[in-house]
Design an enzyme around this catalytic site. Structure first.
Site, PDB file in Angstrom:
ATOM      1  N   GLY A  67       0.774  -1.235   0.000  1.00 31.30           N
ATOM      2  CA  GLY A  67       0.000   0.000   0.000  1.00 31.30           C
ATOM      3  C   GLY A  67       0.801   1.279   0.000  1.00 31.30           C
ATOM      4  O   GLY A  67       0.277   2.329   0.393  1.00 31.30           O
ATOM      5  N   THR A 119       9.067   4.061  -3.326  1.00 34.42           N
ATOM      6  CA  THR A 119      10.074   3.144  -3.857  1.00 34.42           C
ATOM      7  C   THR A 119       9.484   1.761  -4.105  1.00 34.42           C
ATOM      8  O   THR A 119       8.577   1.332  -3.395  1.00 34.42           O
ATOM      9  CB  THR A 119      11.274   3.025  -2.895  1.00 34.42           C
ATOM     10  N   PRO A 120      10.003   1.036  -5.108  1.00 33.76           N
ATOM     11  CA  PRO A 120       9.427  -0.264  -5.463  1.00 33.76           C
ATOM     12  C   PRO A 120       9.620  -1.298  -4.362  1.00 33.76           C
ATOM     13  O   PRO A 120      10.595  -1.280  -3.615  1.00 33.76           O
ATOM     14  CB  PRO A 120      10.224  -0.676  -6.719  1.00 33.76           C
ATOM     15  N   MET A 136      -5.181  -1.969   8.133  1.00 36.31           N
ATOM     16  CA  MET A 136      -5.821  -2.406   9.375  1.00 36.31           C
ATOM     17  C   MET A 136      -7.312  -2.643   9.176  1.00 36.31           C
ATOM     18  O   MET A 136      -7.927  -3.432   9.910  1.00 36.31           O
ATOM     19  CB  MET A 136      -5.585  -1.369  10.480  1.00 36.31           C
ATOM     20  N   GLY A 169      45.156 -11.380 -27.791  1.00 39.85           N
ATOM     21  CA  GLY A 169      44.495 -12.201 -28.804  1.00 39.85           C
ATOM     22  C   GLY A 169      44.150 -13.554 -28.223  1.00 39.85           C
ATOM     23  O   GLY A 169      44.513 -13.888 -27.088  1.00 39.85           O
ATOM     24  N   SER A 217      43.994 -17.626 -27.510  1.00 37.99           N
ATOM     25  CA  SER A 217      45.014 -18.665 -27.377  1.00 37.99           C
ATOM     26  C   SER A 217      45.260 -19.280 -28.753  1.00 37.99           C
ATOM     27  O   SER A 217      44.322 -19.609 -29.479  1.00 37.99           O
ATOM     28  CB  SER A 217      44.527 -19.747 -26.401  1.00 37.99           C
ATOM     29  N   SER A 261      44.532 -11.666 -22.122  1.00 36.05           N
ATOM     30  CA  SER A 261      43.881 -10.470 -21.546  1.00 36.05           C
ATOM     31  C   SER A 261      42.530 -10.228 -22.214  1.00 36.05           C
ATOM     32  O   SER A 261      42.372  -9.271 -22.965  1.00 36.05           O
ATOM     33  CB  SER A 261      44.780  -9.238 -21.658  1.00 36.05           C
TER      34      SER A 261
END
Length: 641
Positions: free
Chosen positions: A45, A120-121, A176, A478, A480, A552
């Site tokens: 609510g 807020t959600p 309530m 690059g 392997s 990398s």
């Protein structure tokens, strides 16, 4: 009741023009402003309560009321009753689903105070939106559906509100009317919540039984339906909460500098929002982190000069001395300045669908400062339900954990408990520029204060001159099997013949020693490259030309190494070989193992490779032999000095 025009006087009309608007604005201009959020679980609510607050505070235009009544009929509300949630749920998706997705901010006012409320959600996947709304709030109204009691999301939002430093918590036991206004149900919920609150360190909260839909205990208390309640109505309670800005004025003066204001040669001021304290003309101040001292010459605003300014005001400060000060610096009282450090313990709320990558470089934004930061492997993650500290290697979406963060240079900070402005930060992904986390700094790590950079007499430039070369890192990347190591070796041979001082760091060789403790998970790959980058930087400081041959795979880590070095000293060389060609070569038999499932997290198979977008040099090993590729690279990097 209607006035002589036949219109209900409790609603504003759109006919406010000229003097009417001025009078209306003047009526509210000097009132205190309280920011608060409503939070809790789904369908408890929150939107209905805010709609009720807007309705009862007469903040709805007549045309809005008419549209609201029409929308209420469409949504199935019976009789003359209004669906107040429709006032707040503005997105089409929210109205269709009957839920809140985004943070909705609304303004209303009473005779005593102005309010900005953030709805807020309640859904777990939108926890990050709740953190956004709570970051500037003075109070939190935590709603609980009286039929359901304390739920997981109730606990999560309460913990986050406490973590974010919200001292004023209201436990609003809503709906309530759907439990026949039963006092025992209310008392049991308050007791259960109180036990949880004590566990997480919440010292006090105010419990109010309400019905947002019916209006019980919203503006007047006690409601006729709950004569057993002896406290204030919700509005009255909110009108009497202490505002954070007032408390902030009692703390030492701090103003993060947003920009240097210099409209002409005779004016040089420093503009920003005062986060805490009071500043007056003639006050001694210190610029942090430089440590330079000066005196406030004048305080300027759009409305003219001030003798003093307080927390919450945006001002431009002029100093008596022409000292260096720029965006990111903090102007503070001279006798009690904030600390500086580059290593901290922090609590992090992870807000991205992509998990935290320990060791990866992110942007950290704190006040007006932006620095590069790496987050270490979490010390632990917090289980919201049990408050247990769980072992964690990373943080997933909505996880809350404690971890060390290391910035690339010292920043000005204070504990979040003392200052939201200088203790709260966000983390931003360097590639996508998306905000991935929010965090709170707790304290500086002692070793950060004890470890200092030792200045040396011989500089990196002098090391380079001695070797008759400019230091560089030639970064081969690059897949392997692409030929990185072979080509890097050929390049080093050519440089050696040219009397250049070099060193080749190869991926396999480094894992025999320096990085033998690392595996091939994404986090370990990131740490592998970080360490190699630091070693390469030290070698360039010695004046060497460093060649590295590493897969990398991630752009972020290659960018991290680039940022360690002076401009133009990092040369990215993409050894561009199609996956099919690299797999066909399979010199080490790794692709075969990866395809059979014997080798996990193998780049190109079950772990991604992110090719460079703008490498300085690209070589195609399908079209070139290693010797031809090396010759091409040498021609591209010439001259070497």
């Amino acid at each position: 009741m209607t006035d002589s025009s036949g219109k209900d006087p409790i609603y504003r009309t759109d006919a406010l023009i000229g003097e009417d608007i001025d009078a209306y604005l003047a009526q509210h201009q000097n009132k205190e402003l309280l920011r608060f959020i409503t939070c809790g679980s789904v369908d408890d609510g929150k939107s209905t309560l805010i709609g009720r607050l807007l309705y009862d505070s007469k903040m709805i235009f007549e045309d809005q009321l008419a549209a609201l009544e029409a929308d209420s009929r469409k949504s199935g509300t019976q009789g003359q009753e209004i669906d107040f949630a429709l006032l707040v749920d503005g997105l089409a998706a929210e109205r269709e689903q009957g839920i809140t997705i985004d943070v909705a901010y609304r303004f209303f006012a009473t005779e005593k105070r102005k309010f900005i409320v953030a709805d807020t959600p309640g859904h777990e996947q939108y926890t990050r939106n709740m953190v956004t709304g709570a970051s500037t709030a003075d109070a939190a109204v935590i709603l609980i559906d009286a039929r359901k009691g304390v739920l997981v999301q109730t606990r999560r939002h309460s913990y986050l509100a406490h973590l974010l430093g919200i001292k004023n918590l209201v436990l609003a036991v809503n709906k309530m009317d759907l439990v026949d206004y039963d006092q025992d149900i209310f008392d049991n919920i308050v007791r259960e919540y109180g036990e949880f609150a004590a566990e997480i360190g919440i010292e006090s909260f105010t419990a109010i039984p309400i019905s947002g839909f019916r209006g019980d205990n919203i503006t007047d208390a006690p409601s006729a339906n709950m004569p057993w309640y002896g406290g204030r109505a919700l509005i009255a309670h909110l009108e009497n909460i202490e505002i954070a800005t007032n408390a902030a004025q009692e703390k030492p003066f701090r103003m993060p500098v947003q920009w240097v204001n210099r409209p002409n040669l005779d004016f040089r001021g420093f503009s920003g929002l005062i986060s805490t304290g009071i500043v007056k003309k003639g006050d001694p101040v210190r610029i942090v982190p430089s440590g330079k001292n000066s005196t406030v010459k004048s305080i300027v605003t759009l409305d003219g000069e001030l003798d003093e300014a307080v927390a919450g005001q945006s001002v431009t400060i002029l100093l008596d001395d022409e000292i260096d000060c720029s965006r990111g610096d903090v102007i503070a009282c001279a006798d009690d300045p904030p600390e500086i450090s580059d290593q901290f313990e922090s609590t992090i709320v992870w807000m991205s669908g992509e998990a935290l990558k320990p060791g990866r470089g992110y942007w950290l934004k704190l006040a007006t400062q932006t620095v590069s930061v790496s987050v270490q492997e979490p010390k632990y993650e917090i289980n919201i339900n049990t408050m247990e500290r769980l072992a964690a290697k990373t943080l997933e979406l909505n996880a809350i954990g404690v971890a060390e963060v290391h910035t690339d240079k010292p920043i000005v900070f204070e504990s979040y408990a003392d200052s939201r402005a200088l203790g709260g930060f966000i983390l931003v992904d360097k590639i996508t520029n998306a905000t991935v986390a929010a965090g709170m700094l707790h304290f500086s790590l002692r070793r950060a204060a004890n470890v200092h950079w030792q200045a040396t007499t011989i500089t990196r430039e002098e090391h380079g001159l001695l070797k008759n070369q400019t230091p560089r890192v030639l970064w081969f990347t690059g897949l392997s099997g692409s030929g990185k190591s072979t080509i890097a070796n050929e390049v080093e041979k050519s440089l050696n013949l040219m009397n250049r001082h070099t060193f080749l760091l190869d991926g396999d060789n480094v894992r025999h020693g320096l990085n033998k403790d690392l595996g091939f998970t994404e986090a370990d790959r990131i740490e592998n490259i970080r360490r190699v980058g630091e070693v390469a930087k030290l070698m360039t400081d010695a004046g060497l030309i460093v060649l590295t041959a590493f897969i990398s795979p991630f752009r972020a880590e290659r960018k991290m190494v680039r940022e360690m070095l002076p401009e133009d000293e990092f040369i990215e060389i993409f050894v561009d070989t199609p996956l099919a060609v690299a797999e066909e070569r399979d010199v080490k038999g790794l692709y075969k193992k990866a395809r059979s499932g014997q080798l996990k997290n193998f780049t190109g198979i079950d772990s991604p490779y992110e090719p460079p977008e703008n490498p300085e040099i690209r070589v195609n090993t399908v079209e070139m032999t290693p010797a031809e590729a090396a010759d091409y690279i040498i021609r591209q990097i010439m001259p070497l000095k």
